[in-house]
Design an enzyme around this catalytic site. Structure first.
Site, short mmCIF file in Angstrom:
data_model
loop_
_atom_site.label_atom_id
_atom_site.label_comp_id
_atom_site.label_asym_id
_atom_site.label_seq_id
_atom_site.Cartn_x
_atom_site.Cartn_y
_atom_site.Cartn_z
N ARG A 94 34.25 27.60 51.53
CA ARG A 94 34.75 26.45 52.01
C ARG A 94 34.16 24.94 52.21
NH1 ARG A 94 34.91 23.08 56.24
NH2 ARG A 94 33.31 24.20 57.36
N ALA A 95 34.45 24.05 51.75
CA ALA A 95 33.96 22.74 51.79
C ALA A 95 35.06 21.75 52.62
CB ALA A 95 33.53 22.02 50.48
N SER A 96 34.50 20.71 53.46
CA SER A 96 35.30 19.96 54.14
C SER A 96 36.12 18.99 53.24
CB SER A 96 34.65 19.31 54.91
OG SER A 96 34.02 20.06 55.86
N THR A 97 35.73 18.45 52.28
CA THR A 97 36.23 17.22 51.44
C THR A 97 36.42 17.73 49.87
OG1 THR A 97 34.49 16.00 50.86
CG2 THR A 97 35.51 15.61 53.00
N GLN A 145 33.15 17.32 47.83
CA GLN A 145 32.20 18.57 48.02
C GLN A 145 32.60 19.90 47.26
OE1 GLN A 145 32.45 18.73 52.37
NE2 GLN A 145 30.54 17.51 52.63
#
Length: 210
Positions: free
Chosen positions: A8-11, A14
């Site tokens: 997972r990445a927040s944006t 990324q």
């Protein structure tokens, strides 16, 4: 037992797959292969993440969820963290994180007594809760610092908000001009339909009446 890796990445800016090779190598060290990868760009502060929920739905009893760090799995408040733990517990899913050595026992079946496994599991659960709480606090601290910085900038008349991504808008405008559909552009540029509509509207010539 299947190992399912969660990345997972927040944006969208990324790279959520950044740790993929690292997790493959980690699983190989313990004689395992990763059966499936679930990758998404979503905030860890949200419980309902499509790929995380899909992973839990796909998983069978006793499967392992492999993550680089606990904050990749969650930056949840206490109530949502408890809900996630219940979902995991319902299928007896184990969370293994590279930052949590006591979690490795899920990859080492049959190497210790039942008593020792129970002790390690209790310790691991406690450390998992602690790391989840730290991840949440880190998220809240960063949010607070951000809000304080915005408040100071506003007070000084320097706050302009988030600037427009002109490069992305140029690409969208070019694709629109080439006749691509909104769905094609969404898939290619990774943007919202609202942004495409904004660019489309801005690109149309303003008609003048005589």
């Amino acid at each position: 037992m299947f190992i399912r890796a969660y990345l997972r990445a927040s944006t969208k800016e990324q790279d959520a797959n950044r740790a993929k090779d690292e997790l493959i190598a980690f699983a190989r060290e313990y004689g395992h292969k990763i059966a499936a990868f679930y990758t998404e760009n979503e905030s860890g502060a949200k419980l309902e993440r499509p790929q995380l929920m899909q992973l839990i739905d796909d998983a069978s009893d006793g499967d392992v969820i492999l993550v680089e760090q606990i904050d990749r799995l969650a930056r949840l408040n206490q109530a949502d963290w408890d809900t996630l733990k219940r979902k995991l517990s319902a299928k007896r899913l184990s969370v293994v994180s590279k930052e949590l050595p006591t979690s490795y026992m899920a990859l080492q079946q049959g190497n210790s007594s039942e008593f020792m496994e129970s002790v390690l599991r209790a310790i691991n659960d406690m450390l998992l809760d602690m790391l989840a709480a730290i991840a949440r606090k880190d998220y809240e601290d960063r949010r607070n610092r951000q809000m304080q910085g915005i408040a100071r900038a506003k007070a000084q008349g320097k706050y302009k908000g988030r600037g427009k991504d002109m490069e992305k808008r140029k690409i969208i405008a070019s694709l629109l001009k080439s006749g691509h559909s909104y769905s094609d552009i969404q898939q290619t540029v990774k943007c919202s339909r609202q942004l495409i509509a904004e660019v489309s509207k801005a690109s149309k010539p303003i008609s003048s009446s005589i």
